[in-house]
Scaffold this motif. Structure first.
Motif, short mmCIF file in Angstrom:
data_model
loop_
_atom_site.label_atom_id
_atom_site.label_comp_id
_atom_site.label_asym_id
_atom_site.label_seq_id
_atom_site.Cartn_x
_atom_site.Cartn_y
_atom_site.Cartn_z
N MET A 68 -50.43 -36.16 24.10
CA MET A 68 -49.63 -34.41 23.82
C MET A 68 -47.99 -34.44 22.91
O MET A 68 -47.93 -33.09 22.68
CB MET A 68 -48.90 -34.09 25.64
CG MET A 68 -48.38 -33.19 26.32
SD MET A 68 -48.26 -32.91 27.51
CE MET A 68 -47.92 -31.43 28.30
N ALA A 69 -47.64 -35.59 23.38
CA ALA A 69 -46.94 -35.81 22.03
C ALA A 69 -46.84 -35.61 20.89
O ALA A 69 -46.09 -34.99 20.23
CB ALA A 69 -46.37 -37.00 22.68
N ILE A 70 -47.76 -36.43 19.93
CA ILE A 70 -47.84 -35.85 19.12
C ILE A 70 -48.94 -34.37 18.24
O ILE A 70 -48.00 -33.73 17.93
CB ILE A 70 -49.47 -36.95 18.66
CG1 ILE A 70 -48.70 -38.47 18.80
CG2 ILE A 70 -50.01 -36.86 17.11
CD1 ILE A 70 -49.69 -39.53 18.49
N LEU A 71 -49.26 -34.45 19.63
CA LEU A 71 -49.27 -32.75 19.16
C LEU A 71 -47.80 -31.56 19.14
O LEU A 71 -48.27 -30.77 18.70
CB LEU A 71 -50.98 -31.81 20.01
CG LEU A 71 -52.06 -32.96 20.00
CD1 LEU A 71 -52.87 -32.02 21.47
CD2 LEU A 71 -52.28 -32.67 18.92
N LEU A 72 -47.67 -31.78 20.20
CA LEU A 72 -46.10 -31.15 20.17
C LEU A 72 -44.78 -31.55 19.19
O LEU A 72 -44.79 -30.39 18.68
CB LEU A 72 -44.63 -32.29 20.98
CG LEU A 72 -45.88 -31.42 22.64
CD1 LEU A 72 -44.53 -31.87 23.90
CD2 LEU A 72 -45.25 -29.69 22.97
N GLY A 73 -45.33 -32.81 18.40
CA GLY A 73 -44.38 -33.36 16.76
C GLY A 73 -45.36 -32.24 15.66
O GLY A 73 -44.37 -31.89 15.11
N ILE A 74 -46.72 -32.42 15.63
CA ILE A 74 -47.08 -31.88 14.66
C ILE A 74 -46.77 -30.56 14.75
O ILE A 74 -46.30 -29.08 13.78
CB ILE A 74 -48.68 -31.83 14.74
CG1 ILE A 74 -49.06 -33.51 14.53
CG2 ILE A 74 -49.58 -31.41 14.21
CD1 ILE A 74 -50.44 -33.88 14.97
N ILE A 75 -46.88 -29.49 15.54
CA ILE A 75 -46.26 -28.13 16.08
C ILE A 75 -45.46 -27.81 15.07
O ILE A 75 -45.04 -27.11 14.93
CB ILE A 75 -46.42 -28.05 17.89
CG1 ILE A 75 -47.81 -27.64 18.26
CG2 ILE A 75 -46.46 -26.13 17.88
CD1 ILE A 75 -48.37 -27.43 19.36
N MET A 76 -43.75 -28.31 16.29
CA MET A 76 -42.95 -28.77 15.35
C MET A 76 -42.96 -28.56 13.66
O MET A 76 -41.89 -27.74 13.42
CB MET A 76 -41.68 -29.70 16.35
CG MET A 76 -41.86 -29.46 17.68
SD MET A 76 -40.84 -28.50 17.93
CE MET A 76 -38.78 -28.93 17.87
N PHE A 77 -43.71 -29.23 13.01
CA PHE A 77 -43.93 -28.86 12.05
C PHE A 77 -44.26 -27.94 11.32
O PHE A 77 -43.72 -27.70 10.12
CB PHE A 77 -44.47 -31.09 11.57
CG PHE A 77 -44.36 -30.33 9.97
CD1 PHE A 77 -43.56 -31.64 8.88
CD2 PHE A 77 -45.16 -30.49 9.58
CE1 PHE A 77 -43.45 -31.08 8.03
CE2 PHE A 77 -45.74 -30.71 7.75
CZ PHE A 77 -45.00 -30.65 7.04
N ALA A 78 -44.77 -27.59 11.82
CA ALA A 78 -45.86 -26.61 11.39
C ALA A 78 -44.87 -25.33 11.38
O ALA A 78 -45.14 -24.50 10.82
CB ALA A 78 -46.92 -26.75 12.68
N THR A 79 -44.23 -24.84 12.29
CA THR A 79 -43.26 -23.64 12.74
C THR A 79 -42.34 -24.24 11.87
O THR A 79 -41.41 -23.30 12.33
CB THR A 79 -43.04 -24.19 13.87
OG1 THR A 79 -42.32 -25.41 14.03
CG2 THR A 79 -44.91 -23.14 15.14
N GLY A 80 -42.09 -25.23 10.55
CA GLY A 80 -40.68 -25.55 10.31
C GLY A 80 -39.58 -26.67 10.01
O GLY A 80 -38.83 -26.10 9.64
N HIS A 81 -40.20 -27.45 11.40
CA HIS A 81 -39.50 -28.22 11.87
C HIS A 81 -39.74 -29.15 10.86
O HIS A 81 -40.37 -29.58 9.75
CB HIS A 81 -38.96 -28.78 13.10
CG HIS A 81 -37.98 -27.99 14.09
ND1 HIS A 81 -37.53 -27.89 14.36
CD2 HIS A 81 -39.19 -27.05 14.52
CE1 HIS A 81 -36.94 -27.34 14.83
NE2 HIS A 81 -37.78 -26.48 15.44
N THR A 82 -38.82 -30.21 10.45
CA THR A 82 -39.01 -31.47 9.58
C THR A 82 -40.24 -32.10 10.23
O THR A 82 -40.69 -32.36 10.56
CB THR A 82 -37.83 -32.95 9.29
OG1 THR A 82 -37.02 -33.26 10.72
CG2 THR A 82 -36.44 -31.53 8.60
N TRP A 83 -40.42 -34.05 9.00
CA TRP A 83 -41.93 -34.87 9.60
C TRP A 83 -40.94 -35.62 11.05
O TRP A 83 -41.74 -36.34 11.98
CB TRP A 83 -41.40 -35.04 9.04
CG TRP A 83 -40.73 -36.35 8.20
CD1 TRP A 83 -39.65 -36.18 6.80
CD2 TRP A 83 -39.76 -37.28 8.12
NE1 TRP A 83 -38.63 -36.47 7.02
CE2 TRP A 83 -39.01 -37.59 7.89
CE3 TRP A 83 -40.24 -38.36 9.35
CZ2 TRP A 83 -38.46 -38.68 7.95
CZ3 TRP A 83 -38.94 -39.48 9.69
CH2 TRP A 83 -38.60 -39.50 9.05
#
Length: 193
Positions: A68-83
């Motif tokens: 769940m955490a990794i998916l949230l991080g990837i979604i954040m990256f995909a929506t314009g945030h940094t890595w």
């Protein structure tokens, strides 16, 4: 008991990740006000504690929280945030998963501590303000304007990063208690949890 993740486990992860992110995103929309942008880790874990504590009633295997955490991080990256959110999600998701496993996914004390730790993943959205300050402030200026950027600069001294980390943890603790109260009052009565 089979300790391998099965399809139903992954479906639960997917459903609760979507619910969590929708609420997280809604909280993030308040970030158009500079002070609320900085305080996101203070109020977001309290609100997302409700679906997360319901999610924990479905978690019985190691790895579900980490995914769940990794998916949230990837979604954040995909929506314009940094890595950075991917890194913080991986670290704090795994640490939380270990805490939940230590409590055998049944202990409320471990659930509270684990969610406090899990909640610190959201700092990934804020850390670029301190670890890549110039480029991130330029990004904010390009998207939000100079007035907004100057307001953010004025409320993000170096010490604020540490304070916000601890605030995210404390808010996660509060969110776990709130989530448990709502879970007991509404979800258990309805037979959902």
């Amino acid at each position: 008991m089979n300790n391998k993740l099965q399809t139903k486990d992954l479906i639960s992860v997917g459903i609760f990740t979507a619910i969590y992110f929708v609420i997280f995103f809604a909280c993030g929309m308040l970030g158009y006000i500079p002070i609320l942008f900085i305080l996101l880790p203070a109020y977001m874990p309290m609100i997302t504690g409700i679906p997360f504590m319901l999610f924990l009633t479905k978690v019985k295997k190691f790895g579900m929280v980490s995914i769940m955490a990794i998916l949230l991080g990837i979604i954040m990256f995909a929506t314009g945030h940094t890595w950075v959110p991917i890194a913080t999600a991986l670290i704090f998701g795994l640490l939380a998963d270990l805490v939940f496993k230590t409590g055998k996914y049944q202990s409320f004390k471990h659930s509270v501590l684990g969610y406090g730790i899990f909640s610190m993943w959201s700092m990934g959205a804020m850390l670029p303000l301190w670890i890549m300050r110039d480029s991130y402030l330029q990004y904010i200026s390009n998207s939000m304007g100079d007035e907004y950027t100057n307001a953010v600069i004025s409320i993000t001294p170096d010490w604020a990063a540490v304070a916000i980390f601890f605030t995210a943890f404390a808010s996660g603790i509060a969110g776990a208690f709130l989530g448990k109260a709502v879970l007991k009052k509404h979800f258990q009565r309805a037979g959902i949890a």
